[in-house]
Design an enzyme around this catalytic site. Sequence first.
Site, PDB file in Angstrom:
ATOM      1  CB  SER A 290      -0.870  -0.012   1.256  1.00  0.00           C
ATOM      2  OG  SER A 290      -1.396   1.274   1.510  1.00  0.00           O
TER       3      SER A 290
ATOM      4  CE1 TYR B 262      -6.326   4.230  -1.102  1.00  0.00           C
ATOM      5  CE2 TYR B 262      -4.760   4.241   0.700  1.00  0.00           C
ATOM      6  CZ  TYR B 262      -5.941   3.803   0.151  1.00  0.00           C
ATOM      7  OH  TYR B 262      -6.733   2.944   0.855  1.00  0.00           O
TER       8      TYR B 262
ATOM      9  CB  THR C  99      -6.991   2.428  -4.442  1.00  0.00           C
ATOM     10  OG1 THR C  99      -6.216   1.233  -4.291  1.00  0.00           O
ATOM     11  CG2 THR C  99      -8.269   2.289  -3.632  1.00  0.00           C
TER      12      THR C  99
ATOM     13  CE  LYS D 184      -7.921  -2.974  -3.221  1.00  0.00           C
ATOM     14  NZ  LYS D 184      -8.350  -1.966  -2.254  1.00  0.00           N
TER      15      LYS D 184
ATOM     16  CG  ASP E 155     -10.808  -6.428  -2.451  1.00  0.00           C
ATOM     17  OD1 ASP E 155     -11.906  -5.863  -2.347  1.00  0.00           O
ATOM     18  OD2 ASP E 155      -9.728  -5.805  -2.519  1.00  0.00           O
TER      19      ASP E 155
END
Length: 375
Positions: free
Chosen positions: A108, A131, A156, A250, A303
């Site tokens: 991440s 991000y 994301t 994502k 997910d």
Amino acid sequence: MSNKLFNVEDYRLLAEKKLPKMIFDYLDGGADDEKGLSHNREVFNRWRFTPHRLIDVSKRDITQKIFGKKWDAPFAIAPTGLNGALWPKGDLILAKAAAKANIPFMLSTASNMSIEDVARQSDGEKWFQLYVVHQELASQMVKRALDSGYTTLVITVDVGVNGNRERDLRNKFGLPIKYSPAMMLDGCTHPGWSLRFLLGGMPQLANFVTAETSSLEMQAAIMSRQMDASFDQQSLRRLRDIWPHRLLVKGITRVEDAENSIKSGADGVILSNHGGRQLEYNLAPIETLQSVASKIDKPVLIDSGFRRGSDIVKALCLGADMVLLGRATLYGLAAKGQQGVDDVITLLKQDVDRTLAQIGCPSVKNLSTDFITKD
Ligand code: FNR
């Protein structure tokens, strides 16, 4: 493997015992009334298996090929922030466990070890999750991931604004972790965690720790997930232009968003509602999986809510190429460090394998809607 811990829920309960409440709530919690969180689990009940009998399942194959590479299981470790608050060097532990098990690992942006350190200290293929807090910073991160040898960029896109996590708000959870009287008391009743935490030091958002003063603002922004809310398909195309390898988007739950992301240059999508942590009444990604998988000819990953091998097999039947584990491996990490992560991965591999045998399908490659029906 432990003779007392039989499933992911057992690891969750042990994690709850081992972690201070504030940290467990951060790991376990969801948005608003957490209906999204429970929906992500309940939705799996809608599908039942329709097993084939009199099939030779004495040899089974749970390996999965995606993007030309063969992995030892059809699941991967999802990107999660603040893994170091669960166990020191949590990011590295997860990366190493993934390499050992030959499954993909995603680091991440909000990791507690830097892009470079994780790359240097672990083997195995690594994917980097981005991000976009700020376009310029995003370009820097992308370059760092490229220079460090990450093979895949995961962007994301479901965090334009922060999910309303009331457990975190009530606990005043944030970085640096504040030593309030309640936190001190919580620490005293969880001595194992406290000792590891004191020895390991306060986890930092390592990718933002630079000499620049602006990094403090960036750390605060990412903690409250104040991302660039203007991020759109055009912004995605700009990132596509500077990242020469595989790129996944994502946080998708609509067919046309998946199609448009592919048109903007993505090599696949990850269907996700962020594990019920962002928009409470978002539909569960598995509800939209079949429509997305039938419309795009690139890999579809998924997910949110996966805790059992049967959940994973259901998603593969509905057209997923791979499932990401978020909390499942984190419960293992929080409960028992490296051993816990290894155990959860092993447990889920066995669970997928057993499910294949029971539905009369010798290989994950043969899974299809033929093996399930909807209530
Ligand atoms: C997350 N998730 C997440 N996603 C992401 O893209 N970047 C991140 O930094 C994080 N951080 C994070 C922290 C924690 C504690 C959790 C539980 C989740 C979301 C994650 O990648 C994944 O989408 C969900 O966890 C999937 O749901 P389950 O498996 O947890 O139910």
